[in-house]
Write an enzyme that holds these catalytic residues in place. Sequence first.
Site, mmCIF file in Angstrom:
data_model
loop_
_atom_site.group_PDB
_atom_site.id
_atom_site.type_symbol
_atom_site.label_atom_id
_atom_site.label_comp_id
_atom_site.label_asym_id
_atom_site.label_seq_id
_atom_site.Cartn_x
_atom_site.Cartn_y
_atom_site.Cartn_z
ATOM 1 N N ASN A 9 0.882 -1.169 0.000
ATOM 2 C CA ASN A 9 0.000 0.000 0.000
ATOM 3 C C ASN A 9 0.918 1.216 0.000
ATOM 4 O O ASN A 9 1.478 1.561 1.042
ATOM 5 C CB ASN A 9 -0.897 -0.018 1.248
ATOM 6 C CG ASN A 9 -1.690 1.272 1.406
ATOM 7 O OD1 ASN A 9 -1.779 2.059 0.469
ATOM 8 N ND2 ASN A 9 -2.253 1.488 2.588
ATOM 9 N N LYS A 11 0.230 4.236 -0.217
ATOM 10 C CA LYS A 11 -0.388 5.442 0.355
ATOM 11 C C LYS A 11 -0.104 6.636 -0.569
ATOM 12 O O LYS A 11 0.009 6.437 -1.780
ATOM 13 C CB LYS A 11 0.118 5.693 1.775
ATOM 14 C CG LYS A 11 0.012 4.451 2.663
ATOM 15 C CD LYS A 11 0.106 4.778 4.118
ATOM 16 C CE LYS A 11 0.247 3.496 4.905
ATOM 17 N NZ LYS A 11 -0.116 3.645 6.298
ATOM 18 N N HIS A 94 -9.657 0.989 4.557
ATOM 19 C CA HIS A 94 -8.393 1.192 5.288
ATOM 20 C C HIS A 94 -8.669 2.101 6.489
ATOM 21 O O HIS A 94 -9.484 3.021 6.404
ATOM 22 C CB HIS A 94 -7.344 1.816 4.364
ATOM 23 C CG HIS A 94 -5.973 1.813 4.971
ATOM 24 N ND1 HIS A 94 -5.583 2.752 5.900
ATOM 25 C CD2 HIS A 94 -4.924 0.969 4.821
ATOM 26 C CE1 HIS A 94 -4.338 2.479 6.282
ATOM 27 N NE2 HIS A 94 -3.915 1.408 5.638
ATOM 28 N N GLU A 96 -7.147 4.514 7.664
ATOM 29 C CA GLU A 96 -6.964 5.957 7.411
ATOM 30 C C GLU A 96 -8.200 6.532 6.728
ATOM 31 O O GLU A 96 -8.583 7.676 6.972
ATOM 32 C CB GLU A 96 -5.686 6.178 6.583
ATOM 33 C CG GLU A 96 -4.435 5.939 7.438
ATOM 34 C CD GLU A 96 -3.196 5.503 6.691
ATOM 35 O OE1 GLU A 96 -3.140 5.637 5.455
ATOM 36 O OE2 GLU A 96 -2.269 4.997 7.366
ATOM 37 N N GLU A 166 -5.727 -5.250 10.294
ATOM 38 C CA GLU A 166 -4.733 -4.212 10.536
ATOM 39 C C GLU A 166 -5.064 -3.479 11.842
ATOM 40 O O GLU A 166 -5.878 -2.545 11.831
ATOM 41 C CB GLU A 166 -4.726 -3.209 9.385
ATOM 42 C CG GLU A 166 -4.363 -3.801 8.051
ATOM 43 C CD GLU A 166 -3.756 -2.746 7.134
ATOM 44 O OE1 GLU A 166 -2.652 -2.981 6.644
ATOM 45 O OE2 GLU A 166 -4.370 -1.688 6.932
ATOM 46 N N GLY A 172 1.967 2.098 10.706
ATOM 47 C CA GLY A 172 2.890 3.217 10.574
ATOM 48 C C GLY A 172 3.527 3.642 11.884
ATOM 49 O O GLY A 172 4.145 4.704 11.964
ATOM 50 N N SER A 211 3.083 -2.331 10.369
ATOM 51 C CA SER A 211 4.530 -2.291 10.627
ATOM 52 C C SER A 211 5.225 -3.624 10.339
ATOM 53 O O SER A 211 6.149 -4.011 11.049
ATOM 54 C CB SER A 211 4.800 -1.833 12.063
ATOM 55 O OG SER A 211 4.338 -0.509 12.251
HETATM 56 C C1 PEP Z 1 -0.964 0.074 5.850
HETATM 57 O O1 PEP Z 1 -0.970 1.241 5.539
HETATM 58 O O2 PEP Z 1 -1.866 -0.674 5.451
HETATM 59 C C2 PEP Z 1 0.119 -0.427 6.684
HETATM 60 C C3 PEP Z 1 0.052 -1.640 7.151
HETATM 61 O O3 PEP Z 1 1.152 0.445 6.941
HETATM 62 P P1 PEP Z 1 2.566 0.120 7.657
HETATM 63 O O4 PEP Z 1 3.056 -1.183 7.071
HETATM 64 O O5 PEP Z 1 3.433 1.256 7.305
HETATM 65 O O6 PEP Z 1 2.287 -0.016 9.107
#
Ligand code: PEP
Length: 248
Positions: A9, A11, A94, A96, A166, A172, A211
């Site tokens: 992803n 972003k 997601h 976000e 998630e 993040g 992460s």
């Molecule tokens: C994400 O944005 O779906 C995600 C898992 O981000 P990160 O791996 O940076 O935590």
Amino acid sequence: MRRKIVAGNWKMHGNLADNEALLSALLAGAGDVKAEMAVCVPFPYLASVSAKLSGGGIAWGAQNMSQHGKGAFTGEVSAAMLNDFGCKYVIVGHSERRALYGESDEVVADKFLAAQAAGLVPILCVGESLEERETGVTEQVVGRQLDAVIAKAGVASLANCVVAYEPVWAIGTGKTATPAQAQAVHAFIRGKLRALDPVVADGLVIQYGGSVKAANAAELFAQPDIDGGLIGGASLQADEFLAICRAA
Ligand code: PEP
């Protein structure tokens, strides 16, 4: 046996030159990856990404879409438009999008339905906030997010999607869920669905996201109900992303 899928992803990152270099490195290194690889990229790059990846064994998709088919929705992008650029996947729900853009369970379910109606494979994100984890309501939250989709689309619709667990507190932040914490929620998701449709439950690809890096991927992916990952930050570095894909 379920296949493993690792999706990046991106972003709101990237530019034409950096994307070209990243994708060249991924294509060059993908030969020994057994998992399915995909990248979910910003809308403006779909044309160049599809041109670069066509026939190369790495799938691509978008990070969001409208729940509407067409019309007066300024700034929105429909599922049919994603199809025009050969997308296989689209991320829906997601955290976000849920937190920053107010997407409710209901809207996410509408996006899920619209994606499938257009032949796209939705990657449905679910997960709890830190406060929700600390107050012990993780399963209620994840269950509610899944129920919204099941209520609209039916449990059979989950045969043609990917679910990404998630935990919001791990996205993040550098704080990964432990393999045991992640496995517990993945097992909850599969168990919940097994009660409704065992075949769908056993076939469902459930990714972990939050992460994930090369250093922790193998241990996470070794858990029995973790079928790959949705990778944010680490998907922007070719070596790191390839190492994560190899770990799957
Ligand atoms: C994400 O944005 O779906 C995600 C898992 O981000 P990160 O791996 O940076 O935590």
